[in-house]
Design an enzyme around this catalytic site. Structure first.
Site, PDB file in Angstrom:
ATOM      1  N   PRO A 276       0.825  -1.213   0.000  1.00 40.38           N
ATOM      2  CG  PRO A 276       0.118  -0.903   2.211  1.00 40.38           C
ATOM      3  CD  PRO A 276       0.937  -1.802   1.340  1.00 40.38           C
ATOM      4  NE  ARG A 314      -3.480  11.901  -6.811  1.00 42.39           N
ATOM      5  CZ  ARG A 314      -4.762  11.809  -6.604  1.00 42.39           C
ATOM      6  NH1 ARG A 314      -5.406  12.755  -5.959  1.00 42.39           N
ATOM      7  NH2 ARG A 314      -5.427  10.759  -7.046  1.00 42.39           N
ATOM      8  CE1 TYR A 318      -3.201   9.913 -12.813  1.00 44.31           C
ATOM      9  CE2 TYR A 318      -2.759  11.271 -10.903  1.00 44.31           C
ATOM     10  CZ  TYR A 318      -2.339  10.357 -11.841  1.00 44.31           C
ATOM     11  OH  TYR A 318      -1.052   9.878 -11.795  1.00 44.31           O
ATOM     12  CB  CYS A 346       1.244  30.648 -18.591  1.00 49.58           C
ATOM     13  SG  CYS A 346       2.065  31.895 -17.635  1.00 49.58           S
ATOM     14  CE1 TYR A 375       1.668   6.961  -6.212  1.00 47.87           C
ATOM     15  CE2 TYR A 375      -0.422   6.971  -5.039  1.00 47.87           C
ATOM     16  CZ  TYR A 375       0.662   6.295  -5.534  1.00 47.87           C
ATOM     17  OH  TYR A 375       0.746   4.938  -5.346  1.00 47.87           O
TER      18      TYR A 375
HETATM   19  N1  LLP Z   1       2.121  -1.709  -6.132  1.00 47.74           N
HETATM   20  C1  LLP Z   1       2.215  -1.457  -7.443  1.00 47.74           C
HETATM   21  C2  LLP Z   1       2.767  -2.477  -8.331  1.00 47.74           C
HETATM   22  C3  LLP Z   1       1.761  -0.224  -7.962  1.00 47.74           C
HETATM   23  O1  LLP Z   1       1.844  -0.001  -9.267  1.00 47.74           O
HETATM   24  C4  LLP Z   1       1.207   0.742  -7.089  1.00 47.74           C
HETATM   25  C5  LLP Z   1       0.751   2.046  -7.586  1.00 47.74           C
HETATM   26  C6  LLP Z   1       1.148   0.433  -5.716  1.00 47.74           C
HETATM   27  C7  LLP Z   1       1.604  -0.806  -5.279  1.00 47.74           C
HETATM   28  C8  LLP Z   1       0.595   1.384  -4.708  1.00 47.74           C
HETATM   29  O2  LLP Z   1      -0.747   1.653  -4.925  1.00 47.74           O
HETATM   30  P1  LLP Z   1      -1.568   2.511  -3.855  1.00 47.74           P
HETATM   31  O3  LLP Z   1      -1.695   1.703  -2.594  1.00 47.74           O
HETATM   32  O4  LLP Z   1      -0.803   3.757  -3.622  1.00 47.74           O
HETATM   33  O5  LLP Z   1      -2.866   2.767  -4.507  1.00 47.74           O
HETATM   34  N2  LLP Z   1      -0.199   8.827  -9.386  1.00 47.74           N
HETATM   35  C9  LLP Z   1      -1.499   8.199  -9.234  1.00 47.74           C
HETATM   36  C10 LLP Z   1      -1.405   6.826  -8.614  1.00 47.74           C
HETATM   37  C11 LLP Z   1      -0.490   5.891  -9.347  1.00 47.74           C
HETATM   38  C12 LLP Z   1      -0.421   4.514  -8.735  1.00 47.74           C
HETATM   39  C13 LLP Z   1       0.634   3.694  -9.377  1.00 47.74           C
HETATM   40  N3  LLP Z   1       0.851   2.413  -8.803  1.00 47.74           N
HETATM   41  C14 LLP Z   1      -2.402   9.123  -8.440  1.00 47.74           C
HETATM   42  O6  LLP Z   1      -1.981  10.225  -8.068  1.00 47.74           O
HETATM   43  O7  LLP Z   1      -3.554   8.799  -8.188  1.00 47.74           O
END
Ligand code: LLP
Length: 421
Positions: A276, A314, A318, A346, A375
């Site tokens: 996570p 973000r 997104y 800008c 992020y």
């Molecule tokens: N493991 C793997 C293989 C991943 O690709 C990711 C996230 C995680 C774990 C962690 O996921 P989390 O628990 O944080 O959801 N920049 C985007 C999110 C990109 C996530 C990429 N991979 C945002 O700002 O929403």
């Protein structure tokens, strides 16, 4: 739950008034709470306490070494996705045997770096990558522990840009070909199969997609074991979502998630790993910014902040929502206003929120973006030659800058003018 709360009309981070930190550090800046980080880590650790497990923090979400050290000292492992992250985790004191190396295109240099420095496992994403790991391990005379990331073809029901478990996504190997790929891995020298890996996406707000994916892993495990492979670890990935608004969102809790893991794969006798990121750090961080101007537009009012899309990408990337609150609490019954909240960059994409109703604020006031810990800082850039903003960590009544704002000279002196110019 987090530790950013109003007290006596002011926003506090644990025992530190946010306005005081702003006065010392200048705006904008990221601010993290140790107690919140630790609480969220602990929720996951407790949710898996029914068996052997390791919570590997996905450090891509926020990778400041002070954050890594805080979590590592509580017992966390790390999920890294680049040589840079590997080096950062090691610099923060994380031992190699607690580092999982994920990512769809590990370079030969990165593989070598991790094998030389020590690694818990590589989560292999393709056959060519598996062959590269084998070659390098043989050349170094070591054995590389690997899981293979299977793509379960499950819809994570999240934003398309952060969904990774469908067959059209670039991640993992199709689960239908798992036996074949594991057979090749077993035949290659220098590899030691230790388990299976799966990750279907980020910001999941329902358990059903996890359940579908984990059931597929549960079915695959005995099949691979019958083929003679040692499956002793299951890496269930990351992705559990967080509430971005205070009011109506209630994503499943880590305890429900842990119970689901137990229910789906708990009987297999494997060590469980999870990765996570967002849930640990997302609501443990805010972005503090100052209102530069309040500008009346045609039928709308723009709140122009000193933070911009380069600091928090973000919303532009997104369309994501972040609650925006004044650092000085609005008095009961105080006026509300509707703003387009924007930065000074800008381009029109430099918009944090459109038509946002919130307590009225004035030029010079401080505001905070909630849920900005994950992020946020890591995706920032120096676009417009805007210095990367500081990061501050609080713990109780202590607060420290954990990444300083660079000077203009530090930024521009990184350029080199060729002799011939
Ligand atoms: N493991 C793997 C293989 C991943 O690709 C990711 C996230 C995680 C774990 C962690 O996921 P989390 O628990 O944080 O959801 N920049 C985007 C999110 C990109 C996530 C990429 N991979 C945002 O700002 O929403």
């Amino acid at each position: 739950m987090d530790h950013f709360i109003y007290r006596d009309g002011q926003l506090w981070a644990e025992e530190c008034p946010v306005a005081e930190i702003a006065a010392e550090v200048g705006t904008p800046f990221y601010l993290y709470s140790t107690a919140t980080l630790l609480r969220h880590y602990q929720l996951f650790d407790d949710a898996l306490s029914w068996g052997p497990h390791l919570v590997c923090y996905a450090m891509k979400a926020a990778s400041n070494q002070a954050i890594l050290k805080t979590l590592a000292e509580a017992g966390a492992g790390m999920d890294v996705v680049s040589g840079g992250e590997y080096a950062r985790a090691r610099a923060a004191g994380v031992s190699g045997d607690k580092i999982v190396f994920a990512g769809v295109g590990k370079t030969r240099g990165e593989i070598r770096q991790a094998l030389e420095g020590g690694i818990r496992q590589f989560n292999v994403e393709s056959e060519p990558e598996m062959r590269a790991i084998s070659e390098i391990a043989v050349a170094l005379g070591v054995e590389a522990p690997v899981t293979i990331r299977v793509n379960p073809d499950v819809d994570a029901k999240t934003h398309a840009k952060i969904s990774t478990g469908k067959s059209e996504n670039k991640f993992g190997i199709p689960i239908a070909r798992a036996r074949e790929v594991y057979a090749e891995a077993a035949a290659l020298p220098g590899l030691k199969i230790v388990g299976i890996d799966v990750h279907i996406g980020s910001q999941l707000t329902e358990l059903a997609p996890f359940e579908a994916a984990y059931k597929k892993v549960a079915e695959l495990t005995p099949v691979l074991r019958a083929d003679g492979h040692e499956i002793s670890r299951l890496d269930m990935g990351g992705g559990l979502g967080i509430p971005y608004t205070r009011s109506n969102e209630a994503p499943p809790l880590p305890t429900d998630y842990g119970a689901l893991i137990k229910e789906t794969v708990g009987h297999l006798g494997c060590e469980i790993e999870i990765e996570p990121g967002r849930l640990i750090v997302g609501n443990a961080g805010i972005l503090v910014s100052r209102v530069i101007y309040v500008k009346d537009g045609e039928g709308r009012t723009f709140l122009i902040l000193d933070a911009a899309m380069n600091d928090l990408i973000r919303p532009a990337m997104y369309d994501s929502h972040h609650d925006i609150i004044p650092v000085t609490e609005a008095a009961p019954g105080a006026a509300h206003a509707t703003y387009d909240v924007v930065g000074p960059v800008c381009e029109s994409g430099d918009t944090f929120a459109k038509g946002r109703e919130m307590p009225a604020v004035n030029e010079g006031d401080l505001i905070a973006f909630r849920s900005a810990g994950a992020y946020g800082a890591v995706m920032s850039s120096e676009y417009n030659t805007r210095p990367m903003i500081p990061e501050v960590l609080v713990k109780g009544d202590q607060s420290s800058v954990i990444r300083a704002r660079p000077s203009f000279d530090e930024i521009i002196n990184r350029d080199t003018i060729p002799e011939w110019l």
